[in-house]
Design a protein around this motif. Structure first.
Motif, PDB file in Angstrom:
ATOM      1  N   MET A   1       0.834  -1.200   0.000  1.00  0.00           N
ATOM      2  CA  MET A   1       0.000   0.000   0.000  1.00  0.00           C
ATOM      3  C   MET A   1       0.877   1.262   0.000  1.00  0.00           C
ATOM      4  SD  MET A   1      -3.199  -1.013   0.167  1.00  0.00           S
ATOM      5  CE  MET A   1      -4.102  -2.510   0.529  1.00  0.00           C
ATOM      6  N   ASN A   2       0.398   2.311  -0.637  1.00  0.00           N
ATOM      7  CA  ASN A   2       1.142   3.558  -0.581  1.00  0.00           C
ATOM      8  C   ASN A   2       0.590   4.440   0.523  1.00  0.00           C
ATOM      9  OD1 ASN A   2      -1.193   4.757  -1.536  1.00  0.00           O
ATOM     10  ND2 ASN A   2      -0.416   5.067  -3.613  1.00  0.00           N
ATOM     11  N   ASN A   3       1.099   5.669   0.608  1.00  0.00           N
ATOM     12  CA  ASN A   3       0.710   6.557   1.695  1.00  0.00           C
ATOM     13  C   ASN A   3      -0.759   6.935   1.667  1.00  0.00           C
ATOM     14  OD1 ASN A   3       3.330   6.559   2.678  1.00  0.00           O
ATOM     15  ND2 ASN A   3       3.937   8.328   1.430  1.00  0.00           N
ATOM     16  N   ASN A   4      -1.398   6.792   0.516  1.00  0.00           N
ATOM     17  CA  ASN A   4      -2.811   7.132   0.419  1.00  0.00           C
ATOM     18  C   ASN A   4      -3.718   5.955   0.766  1.00  0.00           C
ATOM     19  OD1 ASN A   4      -2.369   9.804  -0.468  1.00  0.00           O
ATOM     20  ND2 ASN A   4      -1.904   9.041  -2.521  1.00  0.00           N
ATOM     21  N   GLY A   5      -3.098   4.812   1.115  1.00  0.00           N
ATOM     22  CA  GLY A   5      -3.886   3.681   1.557  1.00  0.00           C
ATOM     23  C   GLY A   5      -4.356   2.759   0.451  1.00  0.00           C
ATOM     24  N   TYR A   6      -3.899   2.948  -0.803  1.00  0.00           N
ATOM     25  CA  TYR A   6      -4.296   2.040  -1.868  1.00  0.00           C
ATOM     26  C   TYR A   6      -3.070   1.609  -2.670  1.00  0.00           C
ATOM     27  CZ  TYR A   6      -4.335   6.449  -4.531  1.00  0.00           C
ATOM     28  OH  TYR A   6      -4.003   7.659  -5.087  1.00  0.00           O
ATOM     29  N   ILE A   7      -3.208   0.505  -3.342  1.00  0.00           N
ATOM     30  CA  ILE A   7      -2.123  -0.016  -4.166  1.00  0.00           C
ATOM     31  C   ILE A   7      -1.963   0.862  -5.401  1.00  0.00           C
ATOM     32  CG2 ILE A   7      -1.436  -1.978  -5.612  1.00  0.00           C
ATOM     33  CD1 ILE A   7      -3.037  -3.732  -3.623  1.00  0.00           C
ATOM     34  N   SER A   8      -0.728   1.147  -5.770  1.00  0.00           N
ATOM     35  CA  SER A   8      -0.498   1.937  -6.978  1.00  0.00           C
ATOM     36  C   SER A   8       0.442   1.193  -7.915  1.00  0.00           C
ATOM     37  CB  SER A   8       0.086   3.308  -6.626  1.00  0.00           C
ATOM     38  OG  SER A   8       1.300   3.181  -5.913  1.00  0.00           O
ATOM     39  N   ILE A   9       0.072   1.185  -9.178  1.00  0.00           N
ATOM     40  CA  ILE A   9       0.832   0.480 -10.210  1.00  0.00           C
ATOM     41  C   ILE A   9       1.228   1.470 -11.297  1.00  0.00           C
ATOM     42  CG2 ILE A   9       0.781  -1.350 -11.940  1.00  0.00           C
ATOM     43  CD1 ILE A   9      -1.418  -2.696 -10.279  1.00  0.00           C
TER      44      ILE A   9
ATOM     45  N   THR B   1       5.830 -14.889  -6.365  1.00  0.00           N
ATOM     46  CA  THR B   1       4.632 -15.709  -6.488  1.00  0.00           C
ATOM     47  C   THR B   1       4.128 -15.578  -7.915  1.00  0.00           C
ATOM     48  OG1 THR B   1       2.486 -16.239  -5.475  1.00  0.00           O
ATOM     49  CG2 THR B   1       2.971 -13.904  -5.834  1.00  0.00           C
ATOM     50  N   CYS B   2       3.146 -16.376  -8.269  1.00  0.00           N
ATOM     51  CA  CYS B   2       2.602 -16.288  -9.618  1.00  0.00           C
ATOM     52  C   CYS B   2       1.090 -16.460  -9.573  1.00  0.00           C
ATOM     53  CB  CYS B   2       3.239 -17.310 -10.545  1.00  0.00           C
ATOM     54  SG  CYS B   2       2.890 -19.010 -10.126  1.00  0.00           S
ATOM     55  N   VAL B   3       0.451 -15.980 -10.619  1.00  0.00           N
ATOM     56  CA  VAL B   3      -1.000 -16.058 -10.751  1.00  0.00           C
ATOM     57  C   VAL B   3      -1.301 -16.811 -12.043  1.00  0.00           C
ATOM     58  CG1 VAL B   3      -3.140 -14.758 -10.985  1.00  0.00           C
ATOM     59  CG2 VAL B   3      -1.312 -13.897  -9.511  1.00  0.00           C
ATOM     60  N   ASN B   4      -2.066 -17.881 -11.935  1.00  0.00           N
ATOM     61  CA  ASN B   4      -2.361 -18.719 -13.089  1.00  0.00           C
ATOM     62  C   ASN B   4      -3.526 -18.145 -13.892  1.00  0.00           C
ATOM     63  OD1 ASN B   4      -2.075 -20.877 -14.811  1.00  0.00           O
ATOM     64  ND2 ASN B   4      -3.219 -22.300 -13.535  1.00  0.00           N
ATOM     65  N   THR B   5      -3.402 -16.854 -14.192  1.00  0.00           N
ATOM     66  CA  THR B   5      -4.436 -16.135 -14.918  1.00  0.00           C
ATOM     67  C   THR B   5      -3.788 -15.326 -16.034  1.00  0.00           C
ATOM     68  OG1 THR B   5      -5.786 -15.926 -12.923  1.00  0.00           O
ATOM     69  CG2 THR B   5      -6.301 -14.439 -14.744  1.00  0.00           C
ATOM     70  N   ILE B   6      -4.335 -15.384 -17.235  1.00  0.00           N
ATOM     71  CA  ILE B   6      -3.795 -14.628 -18.364  1.00  0.00           C
ATOM     72  C   ILE B   6      -4.222 -13.166 -18.262  1.00  0.00           C
ATOM     73  CG2 ILE B   6      -3.840 -14.349 -20.872  1.00  0.00           C
ATOM     74  CD1 ILE B   6      -4.236 -17.386 -21.085  1.00  0.00           C
ATOM     75  N   VAL B   7      -3.239 -12.268 -18.267  1.00  0.00           N
ATOM     76  CA  VAL B   7      -3.542 -10.839 -18.187  1.00  0.00           C
ATOM     77  C   VAL B   7      -2.991 -10.054 -19.372  1.00  0.00           C
ATOM     78  CG1 VAL B   7      -3.532 -10.923 -15.654  1.00  0.00           C
ATOM     79  CG2 VAL B   7      -1.458 -10.231 -16.864  1.00  0.00           C
ATOM     80  N   TYR B   8      -2.076 -10.635 -20.129  1.00  0.00           N
ATOM     81  CA  TYR B   8      -1.296  -9.857 -21.091  1.00  0.00           C
ATOM     82  C   TYR B   8      -1.086 -10.662 -22.364  1.00  0.00           C
ATOM     83  CZ  TYR B   8       2.633  -6.790 -22.550  1.00  0.00           C
ATOM     84  OH  TYR B   8       3.466  -5.921 -23.216  1.00  0.00           O
ATOM     85  N   CYS B   9      -1.141  -9.980 -23.502  1.00  0.00           N
ATOM     86  CA  CYS B   9      -0.960 -10.635 -24.801  1.00  0.00           C
ATOM     87  C   CYS B   9       0.293 -10.094 -25.496  1.00  0.00           C
ATOM     88  CB  CYS B   9      -2.179 -10.412 -25.695  1.00  0.00           C
ATOM     89  SG  CYS B   9      -2.068 -11.273 -27.288  1.00  0.00           S
ATOM     90  N   ILE B  10       1.200 -11.010 -25.827  1.00  0.00           N
ATOM     91  CA  ILE B  10       2.422 -10.679 -26.556  1.00  0.00           C
ATOM     92  C   ILE B  10       2.157 -10.882 -28.045  1.00  0.00           C
ATOM     93  CG2 ILE B  10       4.858 -11.252 -26.861  1.00  0.00           C
ATOM     94  CD1 ILE B  10       4.715 -12.582 -24.057  1.00  0.00           C
ATOM     95  N   THR B  11       2.556  -9.927 -28.862  1.00  0.00           N
ATOM     96  CA  THR B  11       2.327 -10.063 -30.303  1.00  0.00           C
ATOM     97  C   THR B  11       3.597 -10.521 -31.017  1.00  0.00           C
ATOM     98  OG1 THR B  11       2.862  -7.749 -30.759  1.00  0.00           O
ATOM     99  CG2 THR B  11       0.557  -8.280 -30.275  1.00  0.00           C
TER     100      THR B  11
ATOM    101  N   LEU C   1      -2.709  -8.169  -6.158  1.00  0.00           N
ATOM    102  CA  LEU C   1      -1.920  -7.478  -5.139  1.00  0.00           C
ATOM    103  C   LEU C   1      -2.657  -7.381  -3.806  1.00  0.00           C
ATOM    104  CD1 LEU C   1      -0.190  -4.618  -7.163  1.00  0.00           C
ATOM    105  CD2 LEU C   1       0.701  -6.851  -6.506  1.00  0.00           C
ATOM    106  N   LEU C   2      -3.956  -7.502  -3.838  1.00  0.00           N
ATOM    107  CA  LEU C   2      -4.731  -7.479  -2.597  1.00  0.00           C
ATOM    108  C   LEU C   2      -4.582  -8.789  -1.816  1.00  0.00           C
ATOM    109  CD1 LEU C   2      -8.018  -5.849  -3.951  1.00  0.00           C
ATOM    110  CD2 LEU C   2      -6.285  -4.759  -2.502  1.00  0.00           C
ATOM    111  N   GLN C   3      -3.972  -9.804  -2.458  1.00  0.00           N
ATOM    112  CA  GLN C   3      -3.915 -11.130  -1.846  1.00  0.00           C
ATOM    113  C   GLN C   3      -2.504 -11.581  -1.500  1.00  0.00           C
ATOM    114  OE1 GLN C   3      -5.864 -13.597  -4.765  1.00  0.00           O
ATOM    115  NE2 GLN C   3      -7.779 -12.459  -4.665  1.00  0.00           N
ATOM    116  N   ILE C   4      -1.508 -10.718  -1.633  1.00  0.00           N
ATOM    117  CA  ILE C   4      -0.130 -11.120  -1.343  1.00  0.00           C
ATOM    118  C   ILE C   4       0.362 -10.468  -0.066  1.00  0.00           C
ATOM    119  CG2 ILE C   4       0.370 -11.422  -3.801  1.00  0.00           C
ATOM    120  CD1 ILE C   4       1.992  -8.816  -3.628  1.00  0.00           C
ATOM    121  N   ASN C   5       1.443 -11.022   0.494  1.00  0.00           N
ATOM    122  CA  ASN C   5       2.004 -10.426   1.704  1.00  0.00           C
ATOM    123  C   ASN C   5       3.108  -9.438   1.360  1.00  0.00           C
ATOM    124  OD1 ASN C   5       4.662 -11.755   1.644  1.00  0.00           O
ATOM    125  ND2 ASN C   5       3.532 -13.625   2.108  1.00  0.00           N
TER     126      ASN C   5
END
Length: 296
Positions: free
Chosen positions: A1-9, A203-213, A109-113
């Motif tokens: 979390m950042n100083n504003n209390g939410y995750i920033s990417i 860690t890893c997430v077994n979910t597709i989020v990104y497409c490489i061309t 990111l809400l589920q990691i330590n």
């Protein structure tokens, strides 16, 4: 979390002369207050500059790579110097996020330590000319499967050769002073292996989020002798690093790049690369043998 209390990417995108593909990527990223989008234009032609899109995407931060070096590595480094996110995601201008891909980034990111420094995601890939299924994603998918099935994190830490489809905690990059090589071609090899090695936990997430061309216009599609030589040098440096860390994984030796850079060309430069590596390898073998004899 950042100083504003939410995750920033912060999503950092190097760009050169491909505004139409960049539009596709930007359209796949929602306008969200916890997402910072940074596009670094790498000296595009004036009519093809990313900055021409600034009016259409007011929530995107468009920057010009100030030089003196113009290449994807330098552009990404410049973006890193200007990002504010707790986490960094590197996207290529000709790729894009799948539907709900960015939402999955946030959700994960809400589920990691707090000890996790890198989160890997499964990508997919398409062939640009006909949008059929590609193959560039398979090595990344295999690495995630290896981690999930065998609890083997070496493939993720050391074999995930590109910066895409993973979230990296910016503090890790700052602490270890990890940057991209300022060059065109394999600029991400050392960046990836160093960030993987120094990450406290992954860690890893077994979910597709990104497409490489895949296309003939991409760097992979137009790999020439000079670019292959740079990739050979980066690959051998990676092998040296793995030996220094005593990482038990298969060395690459850069054979593919040696052949693609034409064995008869750049003979002196290629010979010096291998001479240095073989000398380094012999020294390692000598010191290990010496250490083993003292422990008997």
């Amino acid at each position: 979390m950042n100083n504003n209390g939410y995750i920033s990417i912060s999503i950092i995108i190097p760009h050169k002369n491909s505004p139409n593909k960049l539009v596709r990527l930007l359209d796949s990223i929602p306008d969200n207050k916890i997402i910072e989008i940074i596009v670094v234009d790498d000296k595009s032609d004036i009519t093809l500059s990313a900055l021409n899109l600034s009016d259409d995407y007011p929530y995107v931060k468009f920057l010009n790579n100030p030089g003196p070096l113009y290449d994807p590595g330098s552009a990404r480094n410049y973006g890193l110097n200007h990002c504010a996110g707790e986490w960094v995601f590197f996207a290529d201008a000709d790729d894009f996020f799948v539907e709900n891909g960015v939402s999955e980034l946030i959700k994960s990111l809400l589920q990691i330590n707090d000890m996790v420094d890198i989160v890997f995601f499964k990508p997919t890939s398409i062939i640009e000319r006909d949008f059929s299924k590609g193959v560039r994603h398979t090595r990344y998918s295999d690495a995630i499967d290896d981690f999930l099935l065998n609890n083997n994190d070496n493939s993720l830490r050391y074999m995930w050769s590109g910066p895409v489809s993973k979230l990296i905690r910016k503090d890790l990059l700052n602490r270890k002073k990890i940057l991209f090589d300022p060059q065109l071609g394999c600029e991400d090899v050392i960046f990836s292996v160093r960030s993987g090695h120094y990450a406290r936990k992954i860690t890893c997430v077994n979910t597709i989020v990104y497409c490489i061309t895949e296309s003939s216009e991409s760097l992979t599609g137009r790999l020439n002798s000079e670019l292959a030589l740079k990739c050979l040098s980066a690959t051998i440096r990676k092998d040296e690093q793995l030996l220094l860390w005593n990482v038990r994984t298969q060395l690459n030796w850069g054979v593919t790049y040696f052949l693609m850079s034409q064995p008869h060309k750049h003979f002196v430069r290629k010979s010096s690369i291998y001479y240095r590596f073989c000398l380094f390898l012999l020294k390692r073998m000598f010191y290990q043998a010496l250490k083993s004899s003292k422990n008997r």
